[in-house]
Design a protein around this motif. Sequence first.
Motif, PDB file in Angstrom:
ATOM      1  N   ASP A 505       0.860  -1.181   0.000  1.00 30.17           N
ATOM      2  CA  ASP A 505       0.000   0.000   0.000  1.00 30.17           C
ATOM      3  C   ASP A 505       0.894   1.228   0.000  1.00 30.17           C
ATOM      4  O   ASP A 505       1.956   1.235   0.633  1.00 30.17           O
ATOM      5  N   THR A 506       0.498   2.268  -0.717  1.00 32.17           N
ATOM      6  CA  THR A 506       1.331   3.458  -0.834  1.00 32.17           C
ATOM      7  C   THR A 506       0.564   4.699  -0.409  1.00 32.17           C
ATOM      8  O   THR A 506      -0.670   4.681  -0.310  1.00 32.17           O
ATOM      9  N   PHE A 507       1.322   5.784  -0.153  1.00 32.37           N
ATOM     10  CA  PHE A 507       0.739   7.007   0.365  1.00 32.37           C
ATOM     11  C   PHE A 507       1.305   8.201  -0.400  1.00 32.37           C
ATOM     12  O   PHE A 507       2.412   8.150  -0.935  1.00 32.37           O
ATOM     13  N   ASP A 508       0.534   9.279  -0.437  1.00 31.08           N
ATOM     14  CA  ASP A 508       0.994  10.516  -1.071  1.00 31.08           C
ATOM     15  C   ASP A 508       1.519  10.275  -2.478  1.00 31.08           C
ATOM     16  O   ASP A 508       2.654  10.625  -2.826  1.00 31.08           O
ATOM     17  N   LEU A 509       0.661   9.683  -3.303  1.00 32.24           N
ATOM     18  CA  LEU A 509       1.083   9.349  -4.666  1.00 32.24           C
ATOM     19  C   LEU A 509       1.482  10.577  -5.470  1.00 32.24           C
ATOM     20  O   LEU A 509       2.252  10.471  -6.431  1.00 32.24           O
ATOM     21  N   GLN A 510       0.984  11.741  -5.108  1.00 29.69           N
ATOM     22  CA  GLN A 510       1.231  12.921  -5.936  1.00 29.69           C
ATOM     23  C   GLN A 510       2.503  13.668  -5.567  1.00 29.69           C
ATOM     24  O   GLN A 510       2.905  14.587  -6.288  1.00 29.69           O
ATOM     25  N   THR A 511       3.133  13.329  -4.444  1.00 34.10           N
ATOM     26  CA  THR A 511       4.375  14.019  -4.107  1.00 34.10           C
ATOM     27  C   THR A 511       5.474  13.626  -5.100  1.00 34.10           C
ATOM     28  O   THR A 511       5.523  12.498  -5.567  1.00 34.10           O
ATOM     29  N   GLU A 512       6.357  14.571  -5.390  1.00 36.05           N
ATOM     30  CA  GLU A 512       7.333  14.363  -6.456  1.00 36.05           C
ATOM     31  C   GLU A 512       8.765  14.155  -5.964  1.00 36.05           C
ATOM     32  O   GLU A 512       9.669  13.994  -6.768  1.00 36.05           O
ATOM     33  N   GLU A 513       8.979  14.122  -4.649  1.00 32.33           N
ATOM     34  CA  GLU A 513      10.334  13.925  -4.132  1.00 32.33           C
ATOM     35  C   GLU A 513      10.476  12.653  -3.314  1.00 32.33           C
ATOM     36  O   GLU A 513      11.576  12.102  -3.216  1.00 32.33           O
ATOM     37  N   SER A 520       2.570  -5.325   4.411  1.00 34.13           N
ATOM     38  CA  SER A 520       1.915  -5.965   5.551  1.00 34.13           C
ATOM     39  C   SER A 520       1.678  -7.440   5.275  1.00 34.13           C
ATOM     40  O   SER A 520       1.434  -7.843   4.139  1.00 34.13           O
ATOM     41  N   HIS A 521       1.785  -8.220   6.337  1.00 36.31           N
ATOM     42  CA  HIS A 521       1.510  -9.651   6.260  1.00 36.31           C
ATOM     43  C   HIS A 521       0.967 -10.059   7.624  1.00 36.31           C
ATOM     44  O   HIS A 521       1.711 -10.117   8.607  1.00 36.31           O
ATOM     45  N   GLY A 522      -0.325 -10.339   7.670  1.00 38.58           N
ATOM     46  CA  GLY A 522      -0.946 -10.599   8.955  1.00 38.58           C
ATOM     47  C   GLY A 522      -0.826  -9.375   9.835  1.00 38.58           C
ATOM     48  O   GLY A 522      -1.202  -8.270   9.442  1.00 38.58           O
ATOM     49  N   GLU A 523      -0.264  -9.550  11.035  1.00 35.40           N
ATOM     50  CA  GLU A 523      -0.106  -8.424  11.950  1.00 35.40           C
ATOM     51  C   GLU A 523       1.226  -7.708  11.792  1.00 35.40           C
ATOM     52  O   GLU A 523       1.471  -6.684  12.420  1.00 35.40           O
ATOM     53  N   GLU A 524       2.091  -8.233  10.956  1.00 38.05           N
ATOM     54  CA  GLU A 524       3.409  -7.632  10.773  1.00 38.05           C
ATOM     55  C   GLU A 524       3.353  -6.563   9.687  1.00 38.05           C
ATOM     56  O   GLU A 524       2.696  -6.725   8.657  1.00 38.05           O
ATOM     57  N   LYS A 525       4.077  -5.458   9.942  1.00 41.30           N
ATOM     58  CA  LYS A 525       4.093  -4.368   8.959  1.00 41.30           C
ATOM     59  C   LYS A 525       5.498  -3.804   8.815  1.00 41.30           C
ATOM     60  O   LYS A 525       6.297  -3.825   9.751  1.00 41.30           O
ATOM     61  N   ALA A 526       5.769  -3.296   7.630  1.00 45.45           N
ATOM     62  CA  ALA A 526       7.002  -2.554   7.370  1.00 45.45           C
ATOM     63  C   ALA A 526       6.640  -1.258   6.672  1.00 45.45           C
ATOM     64  O   ALA A 526       5.691  -1.208   5.881  1.00 45.45           O
ATOM     65  N   VAL A 527       7.379  -0.210   6.978  1.00 46.96           N
ATOM     66  CA  VAL A 527       7.233   1.061   6.276  1.00 46.96           C
ATOM     67  C   VAL A 527       8.544   1.356   5.570  1.00 46.96           C
ATOM     68  O   VAL A 527       9.619   1.295   6.183  1.00 46.96           O
ATOM     69  N   VAL A 528       8.471   1.663   4.281  1.00 41.71           N
ATOM     70  CA  VAL A 528       9.647   2.017   3.490  1.00 41.71           C
ATOM     71  C   VAL A 528       9.499   3.473   3.051  1.00 41.71           C
ATOM     72  O   VAL A 528       8.475   3.850   2.459  1.00 41.71           O
ATOM     73  N   ALA A 529      10.506   4.282   3.365  1.00 42.56           N
ATOM     74  CA  ALA A 529      10.489   5.704   3.018  1.00 42.56           C
ATOM     75  C   ALA A 529      11.706   6.010   2.155  1.00 42.56           C
ATOM     76  O   ALA A 529      12.842   5.749   2.571  1.00 42.56           O
ATOM     77  N   LEU A 530      11.472   6.543   0.975  1.00 43.77           N
ATOM     78  CA  LEU A 530      12.531   6.776  -0.004  1.00 43.77           C
ATOM     79  C   LEU A 530      12.553   8.232  -0.433  1.00 43.77           C
ATOM     80  O   LEU A 530      11.500   8.813  -0.737  1.00 43.77           O
ATOM     81  N   ASN A 531      13.736   8.798  -0.502  1.00 41.69           N
ATOM     82  CA  ASN A 531      13.905  10.177  -0.967  1.00 41.69           C
ATOM     83  C   ASN A 531      14.527  10.143  -2.360  1.00 41.69           C
ATOM     84  O   ASN A 531      15.684   9.763  -2.528  1.00 41.69           O
ATOM     85  N   PHE A 532      13.757  10.544  -3.350  1.00 39.90           N
ATOM     86  CA  PHE A 532      14.231  10.576  -4.737  1.00 39.90           C
ATOM     87  C   PHE A 532      14.690  11.989  -5.115  1.00 39.90           C
ATOM     88  O   PHE A 532      14.418  12.462  -6.211  1.00 39.90           O
ATOM     89  N   SER A 533      15.403  12.644  -4.219  1.00 41.74           N
ATOM     90  CA  SER A 533      15.883  13.998  -4.524  1.00 41.74           C
ATOM     91  C   SER A 533      17.226  14.227  -3.860  1.00 41.74           C
ATOM     92  O   SER A 533      17.650  13.461  -2.988  1.00 41.74           O
ATOM     93  N   ASP A 534      17.912  15.310  -4.268  1.00 45.36           N
ATOM     94  CA  ASP A 534      19.214  15.625  -3.697  1.00 45.36           C
ATOM     95  C   ASP A 534      19.121  16.683  -2.603  1.00 45.36           C
ATOM     96  O   ASP A 534      20.087  17.399  -2.325  1.00 45.36           O
ATOM     97  N   SER A 535      17.953  16.791  -1.970  1.00 38.86           N
ATOM     98  CA  SER A 535      17.785  17.677  -0.819  1.00 38.86           C
ATOM     99  C   SER A 535      17.057  16.929   0.289  1.00 38.86           C
ATOM    100  O   SER A 535      16.396  15.922   0.045  1.00 38.86           O
ATOM    101  N   LYS A 536      17.180  17.417   1.528  1.00 38.42           N
ATOM    102  CA  LYS A 536      16.490  16.788   2.647  1.00 38.42           C
ATOM    103  C   LYS A 536      14.982  16.874   2.461  1.00 38.42           C
ATOM    104  O   LYS A 536      14.474  17.882   1.952  1.00 38.42           O
ATOM    105  N   GLN A 537      14.294  15.822   2.878  1.00 39.31           N
ATOM    106  CA  GLN A 537      12.833  15.798   2.770  1.00 39.31           C
ATOM    107  C   GLN A 537      12.248  15.220   4.056  1.00 39.31           C
ATOM    108  O   GLN A 537      12.844  14.326   4.670  1.00 39.31           O
ATOM    109  N   GLU A 538      11.085  15.728   4.442  1.00 38.72           N
ATOM    110  CA  GLU A 538      10.363  15.167   5.575  1.00 38.72           C
ATOM    111  C   GLU A 538       9.202  14.323   5.071  1.00 38.72           C
ATOM    112  O   GLU A 538       8.528  14.701   4.117  1.00 38.72           O
TER     113      GLU A 538
END
Length: 587
Positions: A505-513, A520-538
């Motif tokens: 599942d993904t979030f904020d599909l329209q953000t560009e950076e 998720s699998h059962g009760e287990e979850k992982a969050v992956v956060a990727l920065n596709f830019s050369d500046s800091k991002q929150e």
Amino acid sequence: MTPKIWWKEGVAYQIYPASFKDGNGDGLGDIPGIISKVDYLKDLGVDIVWVSPMFESPQIDMGYDISNYEAVHAPYGTVEDMQELINACHARGMRLILDLVVNHTSDQHAWFRESRSSKTNPKRDWYIWRAPRYDPLTGARIPPTNWRSYFSGPAWEWDEASGEYFLHLFAKEQPDLNWESAACRQAIYDSAMRFWLDKGVDGFRVDTVNMYSKGPVAAITDAPVVNAGVFEQPAWDLYANGPRMHEFLREMNDEVLRKYDTMTVGELPHTPDPAKVLQYVGAAQKQLSMVFQFDIVNVGQGASYRYEYADWRLSELKGIVAKWQQFIQGTDGWTTAFCENHDQGRSVTRFASDRPEYRALSAKMLALFMCSLTGTLFIYQGQEIGMVNIPSDWPIEEYKDIEGLGYYREIAKQTNNDPQALAQVVKNLSILGRDNARTPMQWDGTLHAGFTEAEAVPWMRVNDSYTDINVAKQLTEPDSVLKFWKDMIRFRKAHSDLLIYGAFDTFDLQTEETFVFVKSHGEEKAVVALNFSDSKQEVELPGSGEFLLQISNYVHSENEAKVAAGGSRVTLQPWEGQLYIHHVTDT
């Protein structure tokens, strides 16, 4: 619950024989060279070795023009060498798959030589022959249809001796086989499949898997005109996913594949509808184990001419990834995770940054990205060390690929050799061209990158980056791209339920950076956060509860045992990837 099968959990590694490792010093990669690196592949974490075409071939299209399915291209080695490679992989607990190229053969194949020998030859209908048309105004002979070849020009070649045209969707030296002929299909099953399966091959990557069914020859018609001023037009809608395609694949499974423990991964272009893809990969369909969906690697390609590079946005890439990660959810289908192969530019250059200060970080971020996706993971040779594209200042004379050179010649003809137009073609090829993935593997920092002996002349120029980007150097660096890939592969396997089989599942599909998604699998979850830019991002971590940072491609002390609450915001450094895991305990 998705059934667990070896080819779902395995990490596959694609080898391009000409460019992987030269074992005899003639400047060309070969099978003995591959054998010498089997332990390297095992140490990387590879489970499935995919060897691109190594069959006997005139090499018009780098081995995708096969003249004998039961022999090896002599400069690469012998059938006995292939048997040794199969045995070496099996001895280390790895499987080996080959390319199955059965949409077409070489025009030097014995089958085609018989077919073109006369209209009455028994193998005449093993290929697609058709009488010419004539221009009503000039009376000039013209091809049976206006289809354009993938390699530019018409998809029909005139055969003077027999007075008919034959179809070739690719080079004129690659005539298309006629799958409407039952005798032809049986010969394919015997020669291209059973011959190798009986030697221990564990499956196939199936080339152009949806192009076998063009329908009866008489039903082949002109394509709509979308490029004004030229005769040849793209005809994908007329030859991809044809009327008997699923019938042919079911027959292939019933007569051959089901009798062995095999995997198949199909090359499935021009099929954007997930429902149609599921018709190929659903387990109940008994056709293919999985397919490569090319929307990801097609990002930035032109609509009519693939090498007309166009800028792209991250939101576009995110939508594509979400589409092909989610299309199997709730079904019996399976998918793949990849961003490089022998037909594409290098992922660091195309999707991230190959600038010296960001190249390694970008390569690691993409490794984290790929290893977190559901499906069978495919790595292309050199991806694990972050190899990059050909330098943009290489002249056209350095390029080898028939498709790229065909496009260059076509633009030269259309523009009367306009220097500005041709310079743009070379620039586009340095981003999208197939040659970017075909430069020799960079093993060390010595002359020719350790691919071949110092006194040899490599078949293709080694990328200028080899002194900085090579295996030997990265084996000594604790924070190298290669070390990160090894760690990510181990982590993926240790969390297979979540990362290999998990729902996406993904979030904020329209953000560009930034790109944030949840597995998720059962009760287990992982969050992956990727920065596709050369500046800091929150970014905001979705969900509730506490997340423990497991992996980042940055090495800094503040990440150690870092805990973040769902809903909180975290800062990503340029080209940083972070992977968090937590277990949901509340109901």
